[in-house]
Design an enzyme around this catalytic site. Structure first.
Site, PDB file in Angstrom:
ATOM      1  N   GLU A  34       0.856  -1.196   0.000  1.00  0.00           N
ATOM      2  CA  GLU A  34       0.000   0.000   0.000  1.00  0.00           C
ATOM      3  C   GLU A  34       0.891   1.245   0.000  1.00  0.00           C
ATOM      4  O   GLU A  34       1.814   1.361   0.794  1.00  0.00           O
ATOM      5  CB  GLU A  34      -0.939   0.000   1.211  1.00  0.00           C
ATOM      6  CG  GLU A  34      -1.776   1.264   1.379  1.00  0.00           C
ATOM      7  CD  GLU A  34      -2.588   1.632   0.132  1.00  0.00           C
ATOM      8  OE1 GLU A  34      -3.382   0.821  -0.337  1.00  0.00           O
ATOM      9  OE2 GLU A  34      -2.383   2.769  -0.391  1.00  0.00           O
ATOM     10  N   GLY A  39      -7.107   0.878   3.138  1.00  0.00           N
ATOM     11  CA  GLY A  39      -8.555   0.960   2.902  1.00  0.00           C
ATOM     12  C   GLY A  39      -8.897   1.679   1.615  1.00  0.00           C
ATOM     13  O   GLY A  39     -10.033   1.614   1.162  1.00  0.00           O
ATOM     14  N   GLY A  40      -7.935   2.404   1.049  1.00  0.00           N
ATOM     15  CA  GLY A  40      -8.147   3.016  -0.271  1.00  0.00           C
ATOM     16  C   GLY A  40      -9.226   4.079  -0.292  1.00  0.00           C
ATOM     17  O   GLY A  40      -9.519   4.741   0.716  1.00  0.00           O
ATOM     18  N   THR A  41      -9.828   4.229  -1.461  1.00  0.00           N
ATOM     19  CA  THR A  41     -10.754   5.326  -1.717  1.00  0.00           C
ATOM     20  C   THR A  41     -11.983   5.271  -0.811  1.00  0.00           C
ATOM     21  O   THR A  41     -12.353   6.265  -0.182  1.00  0.00           O
ATOM     22  CB  THR A  41     -11.227   5.273  -3.189  1.00  0.00           C
ATOM     23  OG1 THR A  41     -10.084   5.258  -4.034  1.00  0.00           O
ATOM     24  CG2 THR A  41     -12.107   6.460  -3.523  1.00  0.00           C
ATOM     25  N   CYS A  42     -12.635   4.125  -0.768  1.00  0.00           N
ATOM     26  CA  CYS A  42     -13.914   4.040  -0.058  1.00  0.00           C
ATOM     27  C   CYS A  42     -13.756   4.490   1.383  1.00  0.00           C
ATOM     28  O   CYS A  42     -14.537   5.299   1.887  1.00  0.00           O
ATOM     29  CB  CYS A  42     -14.449   2.607  -0.123  1.00  0.00           C
ATOM     30  SG  CYS A  42     -16.043   2.433   0.662  1.00  0.00           S
ATOM     31  N   HIS A 441     -45.404  -3.930   7.966  1.00  0.00           N
ATOM     32  CA  HIS A 441     -46.043  -2.616   7.972  1.00  0.00           C
ATOM     33  C   HIS A 441     -45.578  -1.835   9.200  1.00  0.00           C
ATOM     34  O   HIS A 441     -45.479  -2.409  10.279  1.00  0.00           O
ATOM     35  CB  HIS A 441     -47.563  -2.775   8.017  1.00  0.00           C
ATOM     36  CG  HIS A 441     -48.265  -1.458   8.150  1.00  0.00           C
ATOM     37  ND1 HIS A 441     -48.429  -0.597   7.080  1.00  0.00           N
ATOM     38  CD2 HIS A 441     -48.807  -0.840   9.233  1.00  0.00           C
ATOM     39  CE1 HIS A 441     -49.059   0.486   7.492  1.00  0.00           C
ATOM     40  NE2 HIS A 441     -49.297   0.373   8.793  1.00  0.00           N
TER      41      HIS A 441
HETATM   42  C1  LIG Z   1     -16.557  10.579  -3.243  1.00  0.00           C
HETATM   43  C2  LIG Z   1     -16.798   9.118  -3.503  1.00  0.00           C
HETATM   44  C3  LIG Z   1     -17.872   8.495  -2.939  1.00  0.00           C
HETATM   45  C4  LIG Z   1     -18.116   7.149  -3.170  1.00  0.00           C
HETATM   46  N1  LIG Z   1     -19.206   6.565  -2.607  1.00  0.00           N
HETATM   47  C5  LIG Z   1     -19.443   5.253  -2.839  1.00  0.00           C
HETATM   48  C6  LIG Z   1     -20.552   4.610  -2.247  1.00  0.00           C
HETATM   49  O1  LIG Z   1     -21.323   5.216  -1.504  1.00  0.00           O
HETATM   50  N2  LIG Z   1     -20.755   3.286  -2.493  1.00  0.00           N
HETATM   51  C7  LIG Z   1     -19.914   2.578  -3.303  1.00  0.00           C
HETATM   52  O2  LIG Z   1     -20.138   1.388  -3.505  1.00  0.00           O
HETATM   53  N3  LIG Z   1     -18.852   3.167  -3.889  1.00  0.00           N
HETATM   54  C8  LIG Z   1     -18.599   4.476  -3.674  1.00  0.00           C
HETATM   55  N4  LIG Z   1     -17.508   5.073  -4.242  1.00  0.00           N
HETATM   56  C9  LIG Z   1     -16.635   4.250  -5.101  1.00  0.00           C
HETATM   57  C10 LIG Z   1     -15.694   3.394  -4.262  1.00  0.00           C
HETATM   58  O3  LIG Z   1     -15.007   4.203  -3.329  1.00  0.00           O
HETATM   59  C11 LIG Z   1     -14.712   2.699  -5.175  1.00  0.00           C
HETATM   60  O4  LIG Z   1     -15.413   2.045  -6.203  1.00  0.00           O
HETATM   61  C12 LIG Z   1     -13.916   1.669  -4.396  1.00  0.00           C
HETATM   62  O5  LIG Z   1     -13.183   2.273  -3.353  1.00  0.00           O
HETATM   63  C13 LIG Z   1     -12.950   0.990  -5.369  1.00  0.00           C
HETATM   64  O6  LIG Z   1     -12.174   0.149  -4.639  1.00  0.00           O
HETATM   65  P1  LIG Z   1     -10.861  -0.468  -5.251  1.00  0.00           P
HETATM   66  O7  LIG Z   1     -10.598  -1.620  -4.359  1.00  0.00           O
HETATM   67  O8  LIG Z   1     -11.003  -0.724  -6.671  1.00  0.00           O
HETATM   68  O9  LIG Z   1      -9.717   0.662  -5.122  1.00  0.00           O
HETATM   69  P2  LIG Z   1      -9.379   1.777  -4.070  1.00  0.00           P
HETATM   70  O10 LIG Z   1     -10.324   1.796  -2.947  1.00  0.00           O
HETATM   71  O11 LIG Z   1      -9.193   3.025  -4.813  1.00  0.00           O
HETATM   72  O12 LIG Z   1      -7.988   1.289  -3.463  1.00  0.00           O
HETATM   73  C14 LIG Z   1      -6.821   1.235  -4.218  1.00  0.00           C
HETATM   74  C15 LIG Z   1      -5.628   1.279  -3.283  1.00  0.00           C
HETATM   75  O13 LIG Z   1      -4.453   0.992  -4.024  1.00  0.00           O
HETATM   76  C16 LIG Z   1      -3.418   1.857  -3.599  1.00  0.00           C
HETATM   77  N5  LIG Z   1      -2.454   1.956  -4.694  1.00  0.00           N
HETATM   78  C17 LIG Z   1      -2.656   2.488  -5.934  1.00  0.00           C
HETATM   79  N6  LIG Z   1      -1.571   2.356  -6.690  1.00  0.00           N
HETATM   80  C18 LIG Z   1      -0.643   1.727  -5.927  1.00  0.00           C
HETATM   81  C19 LIG Z   1       0.689   1.325  -6.168  1.00  0.00           C
HETATM   82  N7  LIG Z   1       1.280   1.491  -7.339  1.00  0.00           N
HETATM   83  N8  LIG Z   1       1.362   0.736  -5.142  1.00  0.00           N
HETATM   84  C20 LIG Z   1       0.773   0.530  -3.945  1.00  0.00           C
HETATM   85  N9  LIG Z   1      -0.492   0.887  -3.675  1.00  0.00           N
HETATM   86  C21 LIG Z   1      -1.191   1.478  -4.661  1.00  0.00           C
HETATM   87  C22 LIG Z   1      -4.138   3.148  -3.308  1.00  0.00           C
HETATM   88  O14 LIG Z   1      -3.382   3.969  -2.453  1.00  0.00           O
HETATM   89  C23 LIG Z   1      -5.414   2.643  -2.649  1.00  0.00           C
HETATM   90  O15 LIG Z   1      -5.272   2.505  -1.277  1.00  0.00           O
HETATM   91  C24 LIG Z   1     -17.243   6.413  -4.008  1.00  0.00           C
HETATM   92  C25 LIG Z   1     -16.126   7.036  -4.572  1.00  0.00           C
HETATM   93  C26 LIG Z   1     -15.900   8.365  -4.329  1.00  0.00           C
HETATM   94  C27 LIG Z   1     -14.705   9.014  -4.939  1.00  0.00           C
END
Ligand SMILES: Cc1cc2nc3c(=O)[nH]c(=O)nc-3n(C[C@H](O)[C@H](O)[C@H](O)COP(=O)(O)OP(=O)(O)OC[C@H]3O[C@@H](n4cnc5c(N)ncnc54)[C@H](O)[C@@H]3O)c2cc1C
Length: 459
Positions: A34, A39-42, A441
Site C-alpha cells: 500500500e 482501505g483506499g478510496t472508499c 407494515h
Molecule cells: C466521493 C466518492 C464516494 C463514493 N461513494 C461510494 C458509495 O457510496 N458506495 C460505493 O459502492 N462506492 C462508492 N464510491 C466508489 C468506491 O469508493 C470505489 O469504487 C472503491 O473504493 C474501489 O475500490 P478499489 O478496491 O477498486 O480501489 P481503491 O479503494 O481506490 O484502493 C486502491 C488502493 O491501491 C493503492 N495503490 C494504488 N496504486 C498503488 C501502487 N502502485 N502501489 C501501492 N499501492 C497502490 C491506493 O493507495 C489505494 O489505497 C465512491 C467514490 C468516491 C470518490
C-alpha cells in the site's frame, strides 16, 4: 536478494485485504503493498467519509425542519464544520486503522508500505525491495479525473480527496459534474450552509438514469436552493481575486457562474499510469483500465485485476465481489464469473436513490415487452409518517417471462428497500413470487407487492 511469495497483492482497497487474508488462510505466503492509506478510496476519500458527512448534513436539515414535526428549536441552526470534519476523520481513521491492524495481525501476510511497480510479469519493486511471485493481484483503484478544460491549471480546485481536508464553509461551491459524486457533495454543502451551483455538460444530471429519475433528483436539489446549470458544453475556469468563474457556453460572455470554490467531480481515472504495466505486458484499454476476462484474469497468466481498475464495476460492493469471484475460483475452482453480477447501486443524496437492474431506457433498447408499476412516495404510508414524501418508486418486469428487469426507489429508505427486489432477482424468482409475500407494515418495502399489482405496459 529478491523476496519470494506465493502471492502479491498491490493495493489495500476493497478487494485486496480480504483476498490477502483469504489466501493466507489457505496457507499461502502473501505480500500486500500500500502506498498511501489503508482501505483506499472508499474508506478514506469515498463512501465512508462522504456518508458520514451526508449524515451531518441530514441532521442539519432535519433540525431546520424541526417545526414541521412539532419540535421547537430556539435560535438558529448552525453547522460547525470543524466538528463535522472531526467526526468524519474519526470514522475514516478508525476504519483505515482497523484494516492495517487486521492485515498486520494475520499470519502469512507481509504488509509493505510504498509504491509498487512491475519489473516483469512475476516481479514487483517497492522502494529497495523486489518481490517475486507467480500470482499477482492488482487492486490499485482510481483517482479523480482532472479534465483538460481551459484554465484548470490556473485556478485552485478541490477533488473528492482534497475536499476531505476542508474544515470551513465555502461561501459558494461550484460543483463541476452533475453525477453521483458531485450531487452528494453538492447537497451536503448546501445543507451545511454554502450556496451551491452544480454545472453539468450534458442536457440533464445523472444522464445514465431515466429522465423521470434525473428530473426527480434535480427537483429535490432545486427545492433546497441548489442551482443546476446543464448544457455547459464549453466549460472554462478563470480566477479574479478570491473568486473563481466558470464560463459554460462556447461563446464568450454568455452564461458564467462565479463562486468562491470549485469541486471537480467529472469522473475517475485508473491508477495504472505509474504501475509499470508495460514491463509485465498487461494490456489496458484506451483510458488505462486493465482489460480482464469474466474471471478477472488479465492477458498475462497469473495476473488478475480487481476493483475499479478493471472497469467492470465502480463501486465498493463490486470490488468486494471481485475478491469473492477470484478467491472462489482460485481456491475452490468455483467457476464464478463477473457476468453473474446484477447491476445495483445507490446515490446517497437525501432522499436516496436505490437502483437495480435495467433502466426503462435500457429495457426499451433491449426490445423486450415490459410492464411497469410506479407510485409516488406521497402514496407510501411510511414516507408520509416520516414527513419525507419526495420521490417515487417504480419496478419493471418482463411481460412474457415474469422476470424482474429493474427497479428504482428514489425516496426515504430507498437504498435499503431496493434490496427486496435485488435479492429476488438473484434468486431468479418471477415477480409473481413477491406478490404473495407479506412485508412488514409500515415500511417502504411493503408497497413493492402492491406496485406489482398495478402494472401497465412500458411505453
Ligand atoms: C466521493 C466518492 C464516494 C463514493 N461513494 C461510494 C458509495 O457510496 N458506495 C460505493 O459502492 N462506492 C462508492 N464510491 C466508489 C468506491 O469508493 C470505489 O469504487 C472503491 O473504493 C474501489 O475500490 P478499489 O478496491 O477498486 O480501489 P481503491 O479503494 O481506490 O484502493 C486502491 C488502493 O491501491 C493503492 N495503490 C494504488 N496504486 C498503488 C501502487 N502502485 N502501489 C501501492 N499501492 C497502490 C491506493 O493507495 C489505494 O489505497 C465512491 C467514490 C468516491 C470518490
Amino acid at each position: 536478494m529478491n523476496e519470494r511469495f506465493d502471492a502479491i497483492v498491490i493495493g489495500t482497497g476493497q478487494a485486496g485485504p480480504a483476498l490477502a487474508v483469504r489466501l493466507a488462510g489457505a496457507g499461502q505466503s502473501v505480500a500486500i503493498v500500500e502506498r498511501k492509506r489503508f482501505g483506499g478510496t472508499c474508506v478514506n476519500t469515498g463512501c465512508m467519509p462522504t456518508k458520514t458527512m451526508v449524515a451531518s448534513a441530514y441532521a442539519a436539515q432535519l433540525a431546520r425542519r424541526a417545526a414541521d414535526y412539532g419540535v421547537t428549536i430556539e435560535g438558529s441552526i448552525a453547522v460547525d464544520m470543524k466538528r463535522v470534519k472531526a467526526r468524519k476523520d474519526s470514522v475514516a481513521d478508525t476504519a483505515s486503522g482497523n484494516i492495517a491492524a487486521w492485515l498486520r495481525g494475520t499470519k502469512g501476510v507481509t504488509v509493505i508500505e510504498g509504491h509498487a511497480r512491475f519489473e516483469s510479469a512475476s516481479a514487483v519493486r517497492v522502494g529497495e525491495r523486489t518481490l517475486e511471485s507467480q500470482q499477482i493481484f492488482i487492486n490499485v483503484g482510481g483517482r479523480a479525473l482532472v479534465p483538460p478544460m481551459p484554465g484548470v491549471a490556473e485556478v485552485p480546485y478541490f477533488t473528492n480527496s482534497s475536499i476531505m481536508d476542508v474544515d470551513f464553509l465555502p461561501e459558494h461551491l461550484i460543483v463541476i459534474g452533475g453525477s453521483y459524486i458531485g450531487l452528494e457533495f453538492g447537497q451536503m454543502y448546501r445543507r451545511f450552509g454554502s450556496r451551491v451551483t452544480v454545472v453539468e455538460k450534458l442536457p440533464r444530471i445523472i444522464v445514465r438514469e431515466d429522465q423521470d429519475v434525473s428530473e426527480g433528483v434535480a427537483g429535490i436539489l432545486a427545492a433546497e436552493g441548489i442551482a443546476i446549470e446543464t448544457h455547459a458544453e464549453c466549460m472554462a475556469l478563470s480566477k479574479s481575486g478570491s473568486e473563481i468563474s466558470v464560463s459554460l457556453d462556447c461563446e464568450d460572455g454568455k452564461r458564467v457562474v462565479t463562486g468562491s470554490h470549485v469541486l471537480l467531480a467529472v469522473g475517475r481515472r485508473p491508477n495504472t499510469d505509474d504501475l509499470g504495466l508495460d514491463r509485465a505486458g498487461v494490456a489496458t484499454d484506451a483510458r488505462g483500465f486493465i482489460v480482464v476476462d469474466d474471471m478477472l484474469r488479465t492477458n498475462v497468466s497469473g495476473i488478475h485485476a480487481l476493483g475499479e481498475v478493471n472497469a467492470r464495476g465502480a463501486f465498493t460492493h463490486t470490488a468486494y465481489n471481485d475478491y469473492e469471484i477470484v478467491a472462489d475460483n482460485l481456491l475452490s475452482n468455483a467457476g464464478r464469473s463477473v457476468r453473474d453480477r446484477i447491476n445495483a447501486y445507490a446515490l446517497f443524496v437525501d432522499p436516496p436513490l436505490g437502483r437495480v437492474g435495467m433502466s426503462d431506457g435500457e429495457i426499451r433498447q433491449s426490445g423486450r415487452r415490459a410492464l411497469v408499476g410506479k407510485r409516488p412516495m406521497t402514496r407510501v404510508g411510511r414516507a408520509v409518517e416520516k414527513g419525507e414524501t419526495q420521490g417515487f418508486m417504480k419496478i419493471a418486469v418482463d411481460a412474457d417471462t415474469q422476470e424482474i428487469l429493474g427497479a428504482t426507489i428514489l425516496g426515504v429508505g430507498g437504498d435499503e428497500a431496493i434490496h427486496c427486489v435485488l435479492d429476488l432477482m438473484y434468486a431468479k424468482a418471477p415477480y409473481t413470487a413477491m406478490q404473495r409475500m407479506v412485508h412488514i407494515h409500515p415500511t417502504v418495502a411493503e408497497l413493492l407487492p402492491t406496485l406489482l399489482g398495478e402494472l401497465v405496459p412500458l411505453q
